[in-house]
Design a protein around this motif. Structure first.
Motif, PDB file in Angstrom:
ATOM      1  N   PRO A   1       0.808  -1.223   0.000  1.00 23.40           N
ATOM      2  CA  PRO A   1       0.000   0.000   0.000  1.00 23.40           C
ATOM      3  C   PRO A   1       0.843   1.276   0.000  1.00 23.40           C
ATOM      4  N   GLU A   2       2.052   1.201   0.527  1.00 27.10           N
ATOM      5  CA  GLU A   2       2.917   2.378   0.570  1.00 27.10           C
ATOM      6  C   GLU A   2       3.458   2.741  -0.819  1.00 27.10           C
ATOM      7  N   LEU A   3       3.276   1.847  -1.795  1.00 28.40           N
ATOM      8  CA  LEU A   3       3.780   2.084  -3.148  1.00 28.40           C
ATOM      9  C   LEU A   3       2.663   2.351  -4.160  1.00 28.40           C
ATOM     10  N   THR A   4       1.476   2.674  -3.679  1.00 25.15           N
ATOM     11  CA  THR A   4       0.316   2.865  -4.560  1.00 25.15           C
ATOM     12  C   THR A   4       0.600   3.871  -5.669  1.00 25.15           C
ATOM     13  N   GLY A   5       1.157   5.023  -5.329  1.00 21.54           N
ATOM     14  CA  GLY A   5       1.454   6.044  -6.329  1.00 21.54           C
ATOM     15  C   GLY A   5       2.456   5.564  -7.357  1.00 21.54           C
ATOM     16  N   LYS A   6       3.493   4.897  -6.899  1.00 19.63           N
ATOM     17  CA  LYS A   6       4.526   4.406  -7.807  1.00 19.63           C
ATOM     18  C   LYS A   6       3.971   3.314  -8.719  1.00 19.63           C
ATOM     19  N   ILE A   7       3.123   2.450  -8.180  1.00 21.61           N
ATOM     20  CA  ILE A   7       2.509   1.395  -8.989  1.00 21.61           C
ATOM     21  C   ILE A   7       1.692   2.022 -10.114  1.00 21.61           C
ATOM     22  N   SER A   8       0.883   3.017  -9.790  1.00 19.08           N
ATOM     23  CA  SER A   8       0.050   3.685 -10.796  1.00 19.08           C
ATOM     24  C   SER A   8       0.894   4.357 -11.872  1.00 19.08           C
ATOM     25  N   SER A   9       1.924   5.078 -11.457  1.00 16.61           N
ATOM     26  CA  SER A   9       2.749   5.782 -12.430  1.00 16.61           C
ATOM     27  C   SER A   9       3.547   4.813 -13.292  1.00 16.61           C
ATOM     28  N   MET A  10       4.059   3.736 -12.710  1.00 17.33           N
ATOM     29  CA  MET A  10       4.820   2.755 -13.491  1.00 17.33           C
ATOM     30  C   MET A  10       3.911   2.019 -14.460  1.00 17.33           C
ATOM     31  N   ARG A  11       2.701   1.755 -14.018  1.00 16.79           N
ATOM     32  CA  ARG A  11       1.754   1.053 -14.892  1.00 16.79           C
ATOM     33  C   ARG A  11       1.430   1.911 -16.119  1.00 16.79           C
ATOM     34  N   ALA A  12       1.347   3.212 -15.921  1.00 18.15           N
ATOM     35  CA  ALA A  12       1.033   4.128 -17.024  1.00 18.15           C
ATOM     36  C   ALA A  12       2.237   4.375 -17.937  1.00 18.15           C
ATOM     37  N   ALA A  13       3.440   4.341 -17.379  1.00 24.56           N
ATOM     38  CA  ALA A  13       4.624   4.753 -18.128  1.00 24.56           C
ATOM     39  C   ALA A  13       5.452   3.607 -18.699  1.00 24.56           C
ATOM     40  N   ASN A  14       5.310   2.411 -18.152  1.00 25.39           N
ATOM     41  CA  ASN A  14       6.198   1.318 -18.535  1.00 25.39           C
ATOM     42  C   ASN A  14       5.377   0.145 -19.074  1.00 25.39           C
ATOM     43  N   PRO A  15       5.425  -0.096 -20.398  1.00 17.31           N
ATOM     44  CA  PRO A  15       4.617  -1.167 -20.975  1.00 17.31           C
ATOM     45  C   PRO A  15       4.983  -2.571 -20.463  1.00 17.31           C
ATOM     46  N   VAL A  16       6.246  -2.798 -20.155  1.00 19.07           N
ATOM     47  CA  VAL A  16       6.653  -4.104 -19.617  1.00 19.07           C
ATOM     48  C   VAL A  16       6.027  -4.301 -18.237  1.00 19.07           C
ATOM     49  N   PHE A  17       6.112  -3.282 -17.398  1.00 19.12           N
ATOM     50  CA  PHE A  17       5.506  -3.344 -16.064  1.00 19.12           C
ATOM     51  C   PHE A  17       3.997  -3.553 -16.192  1.00 19.12           C
ATOM     52  N   GLU A  18       3.366  -2.823 -17.102  1.00 21.30           N
ATOM     53  CA  GLU A  18       1.922  -2.958 -17.324  1.00 21.30           C
ATOM     54  C   GLU A  18       1.559  -4.392 -17.713  1.00 21.30           C
ATOM     55  N   HIS A  19       2.338  -4.977 -18.601  1.00 24.91           N
ATOM     56  CA  HIS A  19       2.087  -6.355 -19.037  1.00 24.91           C
ATOM     57  C   HIS A  19       2.232  -7.335 -17.864  1.00 24.91           C
ATOM     58  N   LEU A  20       3.297  -7.167 -17.089  1.00 24.22           N
ATOM     59  CA  LEU A  20       3.502  -8.035 -15.927  1.00 24.22           C
ATOM     60  C   LEU A  20       2.383  -7.858 -14.896  1.00 24.22           C
ATOM     61  N   MET A  21       1.936  -6.625 -14.706  1.00 21.10           N
ATOM     62  CA  MET A  21       0.826  -6.362 -13.777  1.00 21.10           C
ATOM     63  C   MET A  21      -0.449  -7.059 -14.239  1.00 21.10           C
ATOM     64  N   THR A  22      -0.728  -6.996 -15.526  1.00 16.69           N
ATOM     65  CA  THR A  22      -1.915  -7.651 -16.074  1.00 16.69           C
ATOM     66  C   THR A  22      -1.824  -9.157 -15.870  1.00 16.69           C
ATOM     67  N   ASP A  23      -0.655  -9.728 -16.159  1.00 15.00           N
ATOM     68  CA  ASP A  23      -0.456 -11.163 -15.933  1.00 15.00           C
ATOM     69  C   ASP A  23      -0.639 -11.515 -14.459  1.00 15.00           C
ATOM     70  N   TYR A  24      -0.060 -10.685 -13.583  1.00 12.50           N
ATOM     71  CA  TYR A  24      -0.166 -10.927 -12.141  1.00 12.50           C
ATOM     72  C   TYR A  24      -1.622 -10.853 -11.681  1.00 12.50           C
ATOM     73  N   ASP A  25      -2.333  -9.813 -12.100  1.00 14.99           N
ATOM     74  CA  ASP A  25      -3.732  -9.646 -11.698  1.00 14.99           C
ATOM     75  C   ASP A  25      -4.592 -10.805 -12.189  1.00 14.99           C
ATOM     76  N   ASP A  26      -4.359 -11.243 -13.427  1.00 18.59           N
ATOM     77  CA  ASP A  26      -5.114 -12.378 -13.975  1.00 18.59           C
ATOM     78  C   ASP A  26      -4.835 -13.655 -13.191  1.00 18.59           C
ATOM     79  N   LEU A  27      -3.574 -13.891 -12.894  1.00 14.59           N
ATOM     80  CA  LEU A  27      -3.193 -15.090 -12.149  1.00 14.59           C
ATOM     81  C   LEU A  27      -3.744 -15.049 -10.731  1.00 14.59           C
TER      82      LEU A  27
END
Length: 78
Positions: free
Chosen positions: A13-39
């Motif tokens: 929870p302490e990284l909420t802002g960083k998670i949001s910004s990385m998800r918007a700015a980094n396509p690799v991170f976004e892809h990994l996040m999508t895979d993680y959320d699906d799993l």
């Protein structure tokens, strides 16, 4: 605990802002996040609905989820 949320916002929870910004700015991170959320959703669904599945299968899915979480966390620390 069965059905417990393991999404990154609950895990870090302490990284909420960083998670949001990385998800918007980094396509690799976004892809990994999508895979993680699906799993994570798949594991929770199997646990909550009591769908018959071999113990080895659920454990393998949890290991895969943990490996993805480790990769995502390394992005967040970098």
């Amino acid at each position: 605990m069965l059905g417990e949320p393991h999404d990154l916002l609950h895990e870090f929870p302490e990284l909420t802002g960083k998670i949001s910004s990385m998800r918007a700015a980094n396509p690799v991170f976004e892809h990994l996040m999508t895979d993680y959320d699906d799993l994570d959703a798949r594991v929770r669904q199997l646990e909550e609905l009591g769908i018959p599945v071999a113990d080895e299968t659920i454990e393998e899915l949890k290991k895969e989820r943990l490996a993805l979480k480790d990769r995502l966390y390394s992005f967040l620390r970098g």
